[in-house]
Motif scaffolding. Structure first.
Motif, PDB file in Angstrom:
ATOM      1  N   THR A  69       0.830  -1.204   0.000  1.00 54.29           N
ATOM      2  CA  THR A  69       0.000   0.000   0.000  1.00 54.29           C
ATOM      3  C   THR A  69       0.866   1.256   0.000  1.00 54.29           C
ATOM      4  O   THR A  69       0.557   2.228  -0.694  1.00 54.29           O
ATOM      5  N   ASP A  73       0.661   3.943  -2.948  1.00 52.57           N
ATOM      6  CA  ASP A  73       0.285   5.325  -2.628  1.00 52.57           C
ATOM      7  C   ASP A  73       1.394   6.307  -2.990  1.00 52.57           C
ATOM      8  O   ASP A  73       1.125   7.436  -3.388  1.00 52.57           O
ATOM      9  N   LEU A 121      -4.929   4.679   4.958  1.00 57.63           N
ATOM     10  CA  LEU A 121      -3.863   3.841   5.513  1.00 57.63           C
ATOM     11  C   LEU A 121      -4.153   3.480   6.960  1.00 57.63           C
ATOM     12  O   LEU A 121      -3.876   2.362   7.396  1.00 57.63           O
ATOM     13  N   GLN A 124      -6.560   0.532   7.200  1.00 56.35           N
ATOM     14  CA  GLN A 124      -6.059  -0.796   6.843  1.00 56.35           C
ATOM     15  C   GLN A 124      -5.275  -1.318   7.971  1.00 56.35           C
ATOM     16  O   GLN A 124      -4.938  -1.947   8.599  1.00 56.35           O
TER      17      GLN A 124
END
Length: 124
Positions: A69, A73, A121, A124
């Motif tokens: 991630t 990102d 974020l 998650q």
């Protein structure tokens, strides 16, 4: 560079009491404000690509959803920043000076994107 531009910008600032707004004469040096951040962001994304390739070769930490991630990102952030800053630079270079203040407001989507990605974020 920003300090030099702002020092040249402030003396031309005029307050118009009838409309309650400020007006200024655009400074041609404002075009150069967007070049150093573009170079810095380019260096950061280059370091990220080197790190990503290195970790892919070692097969370390890439199976973690958090690291995946972060890499995704980071690339999306660079694409967004590059697009917005190049758009602003093209406005300053090719558009009429009366449109320069539209480009001035285009930095707000960058901060909005960072806030939303930080929130994403954290979820998650």
């Amino acid at each position: 560079m920003t300090g030099i531009t702002m020092a040249r910008f402030v003396p031309s600032l005029i307050y118009i009491p009838v409309t309650g707004t400020c007006y200024s004469v655009p400074d041609p040096l404002i075009r150069s404000i967007y070049l150093p951040p573009l170079l810095a962001e380019g260096g950061i994304v280059l370091l990220q690509i080197v790190n990503h390739v290195h970790r892919r070769r070692q097969r370390s930490l890439l199976k973690s959803p958090l690291v995946s991630t972060l890499f995704r990102d980071g690339y999306l952030y660079f694409a967004l920043v590059l697009t917005i800053r190049l758009f602003c630079l093209f406005i300053y270079e090719f558009a009429d000076p009366s449109l320069w203040f539209i480009a001035n407001q285009m930095d707000f989507p960058i901060s909005t994107y960072v806030k939303r990605k930080g929130k994403n974020l954290a979820e998650q």
